[in-house]
Scaffold this motif. Structure first.
Motif, short mmCIF file in Angstrom:
data_model
loop_
_atom_site.label_atom_id
_atom_site.label_comp_id
_atom_site.label_asym_id
_atom_site.label_seq_id
_atom_site.Cartn_x
_atom_site.Cartn_y
_atom_site.Cartn_z
N GLN A 7 0.83 -1.21 0.00
CA GLN A 7 0.00 0.00 0.00
C GLN A 7 0.86 1.26 0.00
OE1 GLN A 7 -2.74 0.43 3.28
NE2 GLN A 7 -3.90 2.03 2.26
N ASN A 11 1.02 4.00 -3.15
CA ASN A 11 0.72 5.41 -2.95
C ASN A 11 1.90 6.30 -3.32
OD1 ASN A 11 -2.06 5.63 -2.03
ND2 ASN A 11 -1.41 4.46 -0.25
N GLU A 42 -8.26 3.24 0.06
CA GLU A 42 -8.73 2.23 -0.87
C GLU A 42 -10.25 2.23 -0.88
OE1 GLU A 42 -7.13 -1.50 0.36
OE2 GLU A 42 -5.05 -0.95 -0.09
N ASP A 77 -6.41 -2.32 -4.11
CA ASP A 77 -5.22 -1.48 -4.02
C ASP A 77 -5.32 -0.31 -4.98
OD1 ASP A 77 -3.55 -2.82 -2.00
OD2 ASP A 77 -3.62 -4.48 -3.41
#
Length: 221
Positions: A7, A11, A42, A77
């Protein structure tokens, strides 16, 4: 936010505009992306479709599928549309081997009747969609449920669907991190083999829409 894991890396790639290479030559509507530069949150496909305001995205199609009794639905995701809104890309990202479990989803011994019904519904959904693709649900829940969603959406929405199984290579935080893109794709292929499915996969549905499942990777520097 922790500075490791899929994650975080995703990002970071969104913020740096490097994520778009994953989508190849396809022209992407960056404004449609979730997460985005403005929000790292998300979202589920159900919520995304209810908000995207295009005619082929009726959010109610998924409402009674997956879990009929309310509860948490899978979040992704990344979700993003092509520039012409005819193609949706849904991304499942991994940064280390432990994230790809061989197990099926488990139901706790003291689960409520509502949770039991939801669990049975999820199992039925996965079994039906994998069977439709010529596969078998033999574990690997984290991959199997993503494939089930991708196949269902490609049949019931006016969109081509590409499921991208994305690996971040070289996360130094994890001892079992992927060291090469080949190592990541081999782990995905192993899961697909267990599910009796090929990688990459492409299928044209009866509605004329295409489903693609591909493996991509990003090397961390």
């Amino acid at each position: 936010m922790e500075e490791y894991g899929s994650q975080h890396h995703l990002n970071q790639a969104i913020q740096k505009d490097t994520i778009w290479d994953v989508f190849g030559k396809e022209k992407i509507d960056k404004e449609s992306a979730r997460p985005s530069k403005e929000s790292a949150a998300e979202t589920s496909l159900e919520k995304y479709f209810s908000q995207c305001r295009i005619s082929s995205c009726d959010g109610d199609v998924l409402k009674n599928w997956w879990i009929p009794n309310g509860g948490k639905r899978p979040t992704w995701d990344m979700i993003v549309l092509s520039k012409d809104h005819s193609h949706i890309f849904i991304v499942e990202a991994k940064a280390h081997k432990y994230e790809i479990s061989r197990q099926k989803d488990k139901l706790s011994e003291n689960a409520s009747k509502k949770k039991e019904k939801n669990y049975s519904s999820k199992e039925n959904c996965i079994n039906a969609e994998l069977k439709d693709l010529g596969g078998l649900y033999n574990g690997y829940y984290q991959i199997a449920n993503r494939i089930a969603y991708a196949n269902y959406v490609s049949k019931h929405y006016g969109l081509d669907v590409t499921l991208i199984l994305l690996g971040f290579v070289g996360d130094t935080h994890f001892k079992d991190a992927y060291k090469t893109k080949e190592e990541f794709c081999e782990s995905i292929k192993k899961a697909m083999d267990a599910l009796n499915l090929k990688l990459p996969m492409e299928k044209t549905q009866e509605n004329g829409r295409r489903l693609k499942i591909v493996c991509e990777s990003v090397e961390l520097r």
